[in-house]
Write a protein that holds these residues in place. Sequence first.
Motif, PDB file in Angstrom:
ATOM      1  N   ILE A 133      17.294  -6.178   9.506  1.00 26.80           N
ATOM      2  CA  ILE A 133      15.846  -6.260   9.299  1.00 26.80           C
ATOM      3  C   ILE A 133      15.467  -7.716   9.035  1.00 26.80           C
ATOM      4  O   ILE A 133      16.058  -8.355   8.161  1.00 26.80           O
ATOM      5  N   PRO A 134      14.498  -8.282   9.761  1.00 25.90           N
ATOM      6  CA  PRO A 134      14.048  -9.652   9.439  1.00 25.90           C
ATOM      7  C   PRO A 134      13.636  -9.726   7.972  1.00 25.90           C
ATOM      8  O   PRO A 134      12.903  -8.849   7.480  1.00 25.90           O
ATOM      9  N   ILE A 135      14.096 -10.731   7.291  1.00 23.27           N
ATOM     10  CA  ILE A 135      13.809 -10.812   5.857  1.00 23.27           C
ATOM     11  C   ILE A 135      12.314 -10.928   5.583  1.00 23.27           C
ATOM     12  O   ILE A 135      11.818 -10.513   4.538  1.00 23.27           O
ATOM     13  N   GLU A 136      11.585 -11.454   6.560  1.00 21.96           N
ATOM     14  CA  GLU A 136      10.134 -11.542   6.405  1.00 21.96           C
ATOM     15  C   GLU A 136       9.520 -10.142   6.254  1.00 21.96           C
ATOM     16  O   GLU A 136       8.545  -9.963   5.522  1.00 21.96           O
ATOM     17  N   GLU A 137      10.086  -9.144   6.950  1.00 24.71           N
ATOM     18  CA  GLU A 137       9.574  -7.774   6.837  1.00 24.71           C
ATOM     19  C   GLU A 137       9.913  -7.178   5.466  1.00 24.71           C
ATOM     20  O   GLU A 137       9.091  -6.483   4.858  1.00 24.71           O
ATOM     21  N   THR A 138      11.120  -7.449   5.002  1.00 26.44           N
ATOM     22  CA  THR A 138      11.523  -6.968   3.676  1.00 26.44           C
ATOM     23  C   THR A 138      10.602  -7.531   2.603  1.00 26.44           C
ATOM     24  O   THR A 138      10.090  -6.800   1.747  1.00 26.44           O
ATOM     25  N   ILE A 139      10.396  -8.840   2.635  1.00 23.23           N
ATOM     26  CA  ILE A 139       9.556  -9.488   1.622  1.00 23.23           C
ATOM     27  C   ILE A 139       8.096  -9.071   1.784  1.00 23.23           C
ATOM     28  O   ILE A 139       7.365  -8.925   0.792  1.00 23.23           O
ATOM     29  N   GLY A 140       7.671  -8.856   3.011  1.00 26.10           N
ATOM     30  CA  GLY A 140       6.301  -8.394   3.237  1.00 26.10           C
ATOM     31  C   GLY A 140       6.036  -7.063   2.559  1.00 26.10           C
ATOM     32  O   GLY A 140       4.953  -6.829   1.999  1.00 26.10           O
ATOM     33  N   ALA A 141       7.033  -6.171   2.585  1.00 27.39           N
ATOM     34  CA  ALA A 141       6.890  -4.878   1.920  1.00 27.39           C
ATOM     35  C   ALA A 141       6.779  -5.044   0.416  1.00 27.39           C
ATOM     36  O   ALA A 141       5.992  -4.361  -0.258  1.00 27.39           O
ATOM     37  N   LEU A 142       7.563  -5.988  -0.133  1.00 28.14           N
ATOM     38  CA  LEU A 142       7.487  -6.232  -1.579  1.00 28.14           C
ATOM     39  C   LEU A 142       6.142  -6.846  -1.960  1.00 28.14           C
ATOM     40  O   LEU A 142       5.601  -6.561  -3.040  1.00 28.14           O
ATOM     41  N   PHE A 143       5.595  -7.668  -1.074  1.00 27.43           N
ATOM     42  CA  PHE A 143       4.269  -8.238  -1.317  1.00 27.43           C
ATOM     43  C   PHE A 143       3.230  -7.122  -1.408  1.00 27.43           C
ATOM     44  O   PHE A 143       2.328  -7.154  -2.267  1.00 27.43           O
ATOM     45  N   ASP A 144       3.368  -6.105  -0.554  1.00 29.20           N
ATOM     46  CA  ASP A 144       2.455  -4.963  -0.630  1.00 29.20           C
ATOM     47  C   ASP A 144       2.562  -4.277  -1.993  1.00 29.20           C
ATOM     48  O   ASP A 144       1.550  -3.844  -2.559  1.00 29.20           O
TER      49      ASP A 144
END
Length: 329
Positions: A133-144
């Motif tokens: 999983i691109p780490i940007e997607e992982t962090i994006g979910a945490l931002f949500d």
Amino acid sequence: MNRTLGTNGPAVSAVGLGCMGMSGAYGQSDENESIATIERALELGHNFLDTADYYLLGHNEELISRAIAGKRDKAFLSVKTGQLVAPGPGGAMGPGPSCGHPNFLKNAIFYSLRRLKTDYIDLYTPARVDPTIPIEETIGALFDLVQQGLIRYVGLSEASAESIRKAAATHPITALQIEYSLWSRDIEIDILPTLRELGIGLVAYAPLSRGFLSGAIKSPDDLKDSRLHMPRYQGENFQKNLELVEKIKVLAAEKGCTPSQLAIAWVLAQGDDIITIPGTKRITYLEENFGSENVTLTCEDLQAIDAIMPAGIVSGTRYPERFMTALNR
């Protein structure tokens, strides 16, 4: 003693409490003693409590919830997630693959909130970087999750300098949790400089190298748990590393402190942007660990320690080979 976690992060205790050992990681534990240990940590003003949703399949979170009942405001809860479990040596459950999928994270947090009996988590951290999983997607979910008020700060764990940069470009990262001790200093090459450039705090786990630096372990026979499968605790590696610890014990005696306190004080002396989370399940060791804050290491002390344990001198890797590929990814 408190320190700021990252440039714009919260003030937390410089020495926190790693709670993993309270849920069977290093042999049997007594729940009442574990709860009393957490309560004592909060009583002494050490608020950083580190756990994970996979520590004995949620048992650790439930244990902490009992200890912080009625005093949630005194605790800073650091929760790791995304580490799946799988059968390990001898049929025991051990680490499996990592999962950083947004749907997994957004689902897992509600189970943690329920077990911890709280409506928010202070620091939420993927346990490893998921290579699928691109780490940007992982962090994006945490931002949500931050926007929803379910978590306050976003963390990383065991990430490479490259991954840290990608993550920080997506959302501010408050802290990186990674192993750092006299025995594990590889992060000094590129990870620690990257954290300081980006204003990210360091949460150093295993500052006592899973108890070895305490000086209490004399023989592999003293180990009855997962450490038996770690290269640093096996065969010739064990003996070579034990010789290093014996030298550290001499320095500690000269300073009037215990080897554990010297090892923890060394980690704290590496920068005001570092906190550390030695794990214990007993009040006696908790109070000993917290006493490290009273140990002042001079430049001469640090030089003497470095002469005994320069970077790279430890024999053996942190984990068995099959787990090493998940580190600093």
